[in-house]
Every structure is written in C-alpha cells, then in structure tokens.
Enzyme design. Sequence first.
Site, mmCIF file in Angstrom:
data_model
loop_
_atom_site.group_PDB
_atom_site.id
_atom_site.type_symbol
_atom_site.label_atom_id
_atom_site.label_comp_id
_atom_site.label_asym_id
_atom_site.label_seq_id
_atom_site.Cartn_x
_atom_site.Cartn_y
_atom_site.Cartn_z
ATOM 1 N N THR A 37 -27.271 6.778 -33.396
ATOM 2 C CA THR A 37 -26.072 6.608 -32.779
ATOM 3 C C THR A 37 -25.914 5.372 -32.056
ATOM 4 O O THR A 37 -26.853 4.581 -31.594
ATOM 5 C CB THR A 37 -25.862 7.715 -31.735
ATOM 6 O OG1 THR A 37 -24.657 7.529 -30.873
ATOM 7 C CG2 THR A 37 -26.823 7.649 -30.636
ATOM 8 N N ASP A 38 -24.475 4.872 -32.071
ATOM 9 C CA ASP A 38 -24.214 3.536 -31.229
ATOM 10 C C ASP A 38 -24.392 3.847 -29.782
ATOM 11 O O ASP A 38 -24.372 2.798 -29.047
ATOM 12 C CB ASP A 38 -22.946 3.115 -31.616
ATOM 13 C CG ASP A 38 -21.667 3.943 -31.236
ATOM 14 O OD1 ASP A 38 -21.992 5.287 -30.835
ATOM 15 O OD2 ASP A 38 -20.515 3.587 -31.553
ATOM 16 N N GLU A 39 -24.527 4.921 -29.364
ATOM 17 C CA GLU A 39 -24.418 5.125 -28.008
ATOM 18 C C GLU A 39 -25.964 4.756 -27.479
ATOM 19 O O GLU A 39 -25.876 4.525 -25.910
ATOM 20 C CB GLU A 39 -24.455 6.572 -27.661
ATOM 21 C CG GLU A 39 -22.915 7.264 -28.264
ATOM 22 C CD GLU A 39 -22.679 8.556 -27.720
ATOM 23 O OE1 GLU A 39 -23.028 9.043 -26.431
ATOM 24 O OE2 GLU A 39 -21.971 9.308 -28.493
ATOM 25 N N TYR B 160 -28.227 12.339 -23.346
ATOM 26 C CA TYR B 160 -28.099 12.416 -24.858
ATOM 27 C C TYR B 160 -28.481 10.878 -25.324
ATOM 28 O O TYR B 160 -29.376 10.912 -26.257
ATOM 29 C CB TYR B 160 -26.583 12.607 -25.293
ATOM 30 C CG TYR B 160 -26.493 12.425 -26.878
ATOM 31 C CD1 TYR B 160 -27.345 12.843 -27.708
ATOM 32 C CD2 TYR B 160 -25.587 11.361 -27.169
ATOM 33 C CE1 TYR B 160 -27.166 12.751 -29.165
ATOM 34 C CE2 TYR B 160 -25.461 11.109 -28.634
ATOM 35 C CZ TYR B 160 -26.266 11.864 -29.474
ATOM 36 O OH TYR B 160 -25.999 11.346 -30.820
ATOM 37 N N LYS C 60 -31.868 9.718 -27.807
ATOM 38 C CA LYS C 60 -31.884 9.157 -29.167
ATOM 39 C C LYS C 60 -32.337 7.724 -28.991
ATOM 40 O O LYS C 60 -32.970 7.141 -29.776
ATOM 41 C CB LYS C 60 -30.136 8.886 -29.367
ATOM 42 C CG LYS C 60 -29.758 10.295 -29.662
ATOM 43 C CD LYS C 60 -30.334 11.085 -31.055
ATOM 44 C CE LYS C 60 -30.103 10.532 -32.014
ATOM 45 N NZ LYS C 60 -30.550 11.202 -33.203
HETATM 46 P P1 NAD Z 1 -24.909 18.707 -34.867
HETATM 47 O O1 NAD Z 1 -24.852 19.051 -33.406
HETATM 48 O O2 NAD Z 1 -23.465 19.060 -35.348
HETATM 49 O O3 NAD Z 1 -26.027 19.285 -35.717
HETATM 50 C C1 NAD Z 1 -27.352 19.168 -35.456
HETATM 51 C C2 NAD Z 1 -28.170 19.992 -36.293
HETATM 52 O O4 NAD Z 1 -29.559 20.101 -35.879
HETATM 53 C C3 NAD Z 1 -27.626 21.485 -36.268
HETATM 54 O O5 NAD Z 1 -27.629 22.017 -37.631
HETATM 55 C C4 NAD Z 1 -29.092 22.211 -35.344
HETATM 56 O O6 NAD Z 1 -29.290 23.537 -36.069
HETATM 57 C C5 NAD Z 1 -30.186 21.246 -35.814
HETATM 58 N N1 NAD Z 1 -31.134 21.245 -34.900
HETATM 59 C C6 NAD Z 1 -31.037 21.130 -33.602
HETATM 60 N N2 NAD Z 1 -32.314 21.093 -32.863
HETATM 61 C C7 NAD Z 1 -33.219 21.511 -34.199
HETATM 62 C C8 NAD Z 1 -34.736 21.417 -34.285
HETATM 63 N N3 NAD Z 1 -35.401 21.532 -32.967
HETATM 64 N N4 NAD Z 1 -35.239 21.842 -35.381
HETATM 65 C C9 NAD Z 1 -34.422 21.765 -36.474
HETATM 66 N N5 NAD Z 1 -33.086 21.641 -36.267
HETATM 67 C C10 NAD Z 1 -32.331 21.514 -35.220
HETATM 68 O O7 NAD Z 1 -25.067 17.061 -34.910
HETATM 69 P P2 NAD Z 1 -24.296 16.022 -35.751
HETATM 70 O O8 NAD Z 1 -22.988 15.543 -35.198
HETATM 71 O O9 NAD Z 1 -24.400 16.483 -37.113
HETATM 72 O O10 NAD Z 1 -25.308 14.676 -35.840
HETATM 73 C C11 NAD Z 1 -26.273 14.709 -36.804
HETATM 74 C C12 NAD Z 1 -27.091 13.592 -36.238
HETATM 75 O O11 NAD Z 1 -26.416 12.204 -36.172
HETATM 76 C C13 NAD Z 1 -27.828 13.654 -34.736
HETATM 77 O O12 NAD Z 1 -29.085 12.939 -35.036
HETATM 78 C C14 NAD Z 1 -26.717 12.628 -33.898
HETATM 79 O O13 NAD Z 1 -27.387 11.938 -32.948
HETATM 80 C C15 NAD Z 1 -26.357 11.538 -34.971
HETATM 81 N N6 NAD Z 1 -25.135 10.855 -34.797
HETATM 82 C C16 NAD Z 1 -24.212 11.796 -34.585
HETATM 83 C C17 NAD Z 1 -22.708 11.290 -34.433
HETATM 84 C C18 NAD Z 1 -21.414 12.108 -34.315
HETATM 85 O O14 NAD Z 1 -20.396 11.510 -34.222
HETATM 86 N N7 NAD Z 1 -21.642 13.302 -34.548
HETATM 87 C C19 NAD Z 1 -22.672 9.764 -34.618
HETATM 88 C C20 NAD Z 1 -23.669 9.015 -34.761
HETATM 89 C C21 NAD Z 1 -24.948 9.720 -34.843
HETATM 90 P P1 TYD Z 2 -17.064 13.489 -27.704
HETATM 91 O O1 TYD Z 2 -16.385 14.029 -28.918
HETATM 92 O O2 TYD Z 2 -17.786 14.546 -26.835
HETATM 93 O O3 TYD Z 2 -18.116 12.071 -28.175
HETATM 94 P P2 TYD Z 2 -18.954 11.173 -27.491
HETATM 95 O O4 TYD Z 2 -19.193 11.784 -26.089
HETATM 96 O O5 TYD Z 2 -20.403 11.108 -28.049
HETATM 97 O O6 TYD Z 2 -18.230 9.938 -27.677
HETATM 98 O O7 TYD Z 2 -16.085 12.722 -26.892
HETATM 99 C C1 TYD Z 2 -15.146 11.556 -27.402
HETATM 100 C C2 TYD Z 2 -14.528 10.862 -26.119
HETATM 101 O O8 TYD Z 2 -13.611 12.021 -25.672
HETATM 102 C C3 TYD Z 2 -15.416 10.692 -24.871
HETATM 103 O O9 TYD Z 2 -14.851 9.293 -24.509
HETATM 104 C C4 TYD Z 2 -15.207 11.666 -24.052
HETATM 105 C C5 TYD Z 2 -13.791 12.305 -24.387
HETATM 106 N N1 TYD Z 2 -13.420 13.630 -24.137
HETATM 107 C C6 TYD Z 2 -12.306 13.907 -23.550
HETATM 108 O O10 TYD Z 2 -11.615 13.254 -22.815
HETATM 109 N N2 TYD Z 2 -12.255 15.417 -23.524
HETATM 110 C C7 TYD Z 2 -12.915 16.290 -24.011
HETATM 111 O O11 TYD Z 2 -12.539 17.528 -23.775
HETATM 112 C C8 TYD Z 2 -14.133 15.843 -24.739
HETATM 113 C C9 TYD Z 2 -14.841 16.864 -25.494
HETATM 114 C C10 TYD Z 2 -14.187 14.469 -24.806
#
Ligand code: NAD
Ligand code: TYD
Length: 363
Positions: free
Chosen positions: A139-141, A166, A170
């Site tokens: 992630t960019d975080e 989180y 990461k």
């Molecule tokens: P998500 O929470 O929707 O899915 C995570 C998946 O991992 C789930 O299916 C869960 O069952 C599985 N999982 C969790 N713990 C596990 C374990 N111990 N063993 C096996 N499986 C396990 O997450 P996502 O949004 O699809 O993100 C996927 C990846 O991309 C993550 O690594 C996250 O850090 C990264 N990422 C997410 C975003 C975003 O905006 N969602 C952006 C950048 C990077």
């Molecule tokens: P989120 O979707 O949780 O992603 P991330 O924290 O990984 O960026 O949140 C996106 C943005 O929205 C973040 O600045 C937090 C804000 N947010 C709210 O203002 N209200 C909410 O109920 C949630 C879930 C997030």
Amino acid sequence: MFDCNFMNILITGGAGFIGSAVIRYLINETDHKILNVDKLTYAGNLESLATIANNSRYHFCQADISDQAHITQLFKQFQPDTVMHLAAESHVDRSISSSAEFIQTNIVGTFQLLEISRHYWENLPEEKQHLFRFHHISTDEVYGDLSDLSSELFTESTPYAPSSPYSASKASSDHLVRAWHRTYGLPVIITNCSNNYGPYHFPEKLIPLTILNALQGKKLPLYGNGEQIRDWLYVEDHARALYQVVTKAKAGSTYNIGGHNEQKNIDVVKNICTLLDELAPNKTLGIKSYKDLITFVPDRPGHDVRYAIDASKIKQELGWEPEENFQSGLRKTVLWYLNNQDWVNHILTGEYQKWIQQQYHPQ
Ligand code: NAD
Ligand code: TYD
C-alpha cells in the site's frame, strides 16, 4: 521449454476485494492456472468468485499463510511458477482497535510465506528459478502522509513513515520482502498502490459503507472535517497493473500504482449521494437528498491527511495507466451494489453487524 503463457500462479488472499478481482482477471483474460489460498476471515468471501469458480483452471484451498506445514504442502502439490501475495488484514480502523491479527498475518504470515517460497525456489531447476517471482502487494500508506497544502507525490524512493498499526505492519512486511531479495536472492517485486474502489468491496471502507448506509437510511459518517484526501483507483485497473508487473518486472523492483485521482472524503461521499439520488431516489426517509444523512464524527486517531501517488514509473516502463475515470467508476460501483443484493445481504449479517455496532458510526 517453459511456456510463460501457462503459469501456475499461487495467490494468497484471493477471496478478498482485490484478490478476487485479480483472479477474475486472470481466469477471464489469460490461460494461467490459479491456486487461491485464503483463510476466509470476515473479509474473505467465495461469493466474490462465483463467476469463475467452476473454471477448471481455478482451485481454492482454505489455509492460513502462517500455517507453515499446510502452505509447504500446497507449494509441493501445486508447484507455483509465481506467487502473488495479497492476504492481509487490511482495515486501518480495525488495526487501531485490535492490532494483534495485523502483526500476525501481515508480518509473521509474510515471513512464513517468504521462508517457504525461498526453500521452494532454491530447489527449482535453473530456468524456473530465473522466471519465479514473489510479488508482494502493498500500500501507499507505508509512506505516511503528505500535506494537503503541497502538490508533492509519493515516489518509489519516498522514505517509509507509516502512521497506523495497519500501515506499520505493511511497511514491516515490505522490509522483510526486500531483505529476502538482498540476502537470499529471492526474486521479489513490490507494488505500493493507492486506495482501491469497485465491486465486491467489504462495507467497512468509506465508499461501500457510504452506499450501503445511505440505502438503509443510516447516517454517513465522515471522520473529523472530511477534508482528508485519498487517491482512488478502480480495482480492475489495479488487477491489470498487477498482471503487467508480475509478468514484466525485473526481480528486486518496486512500482507505485495510483489513479491520478485525488479526492477529498467529503466530495467522495457527496458524489455517491448525487448518484444515489438519481439511481435510487428515496421517498420514505423524508429527506431531499442522501446528502442530508452526512454526519461529522470524531476523527480517526493518527488520521493521515493526504495520499497521492506518482505512477509515472509503471507507465514509462510497463505501459500501464488507469482506464477508468472516477465518475464512470463510481457510477459502475453504485450500480453494482444496487444490482447485487444477494452479495450485499449476506455481507450485512453476522460479523459485519457486530463490527459496525462497535464503531463510531451513528445509526
Ligand atoms: P481484503 O481485506 O478485502 O482481503 C484480504 C483477504 O486476505 C481476505 O480474503 C482474507 O480472508 C485473507 N486473509 C487474511 N488473513 C489471512 C491469512 N492469515 N491467511 C490467508 N488468508 C488471509 O483486502 P484487500 O483490500 O483485497 O487488499 C489486498 C491486499 O492489497 C492487502 O495486502 C492490502 O494491504 C493491499 N492493498 C489494499 C488496498 C485497498 O485499497 N484495499 C490498497 C493498496 C494495497
Ligand atoms: P478507508 O476506506 O478506511 O481507507 P484508508 O483508511 O485505508 O484510506 O478510509 C478512506 C478515508 O475515509 C480515510 O480518510 C478515512 C475516511 N473515512 C470516513 O471519513 N468515514 C468512514 O466511515 C470511513 C470508513 C472512512
């Protein structure tokens, strides 16, 4: 001779939001064979894979990435040519209220997977060793945040400065992955992506939470002043980017992936309300617009102000750029939630209900 068009790709976290988009892309657009290894936590949902589940190139195994014996066995049986590691605990608010699982899965789980991959890779024939990739999806975080008064962007060389449990977990896993490359020569790639949105997104994150709360006539919580900025990328664009990277990137490389699409949270929520006013106008709540449901709630502790990605490296080197623009992507997303009531109804029970009750989300 090894044929790169027919790889065995082991994907962790394939039942999650992004992992399921990657698997749907790989099954629909390529000839690769997929093993989806997922623990099925609250965020894992096999219904997100229903459209490809019967394909003979798709296989699923429920397993925890921290379970060394089980994962080693799966490597032996499946003989992956490449690993795409997406499994993680992914929600910042959960990491603040309960961080232990984030340390376990994101750090210890990634360590276990690296060790298993290393031992497996060291025993591959030379040609397969050369082609093998351990692709860590991050992630960019990890870069911390940027000022909302600057136009600065995160590049691949921005120093790490994570804010939340989180992002710290990461960042730790990214460091482990780089160390396994430098020390053991494991051919790794890391991608750091901005916020994704689109279909099958678990409704604890801002966009799906806003859509589903509005449809239920619940308040739409904005943390703090709602002025924080995120760079939103449509999830199918991310899946396409990951495939470009895993098939083309040099071992040891890092790519930032982003949408060139910075939006304030308040504007995202208002945009969703405008779309819902058009596509699902509410006649029973006694409100003129869904915008009337917007509520400012206490800020997230340590809330990052702004994320913004410079995605020029992946464009220049691999030719990837996003195809979806935010207005069309958000409309598609809202329509998807309106048209997929079964998926939504299953999500809106059980674990989700328990979680939502504990949050600062006024009902
Ligand atoms: P998500 O929470 O929707 O899915 C995570 C998946 O991992 C789930 O299916 C869960 O069952 C599985 N999982 C969790 N713990 C596990 C374990 N111990 N063993 C096996 N499986 C396990 O997450 P996502 O949004 O699809 O993100 C996927 C990846 O991309 C993550 O690594 C996250 O850090 C990264 N990422 C997410 C975003 C975003 O905006 N969602 C952006 C950048 C990077
Ligand atoms: P989120 O979707 O949780 O992603 P991330 O924290 O990984 O960026 O949140 C996106 C943005 O929205 C973040 O600045 C937090 C804000 N947010 C709210 O203002 N209200 C909410 O109920 C949630 C879930 C997030």
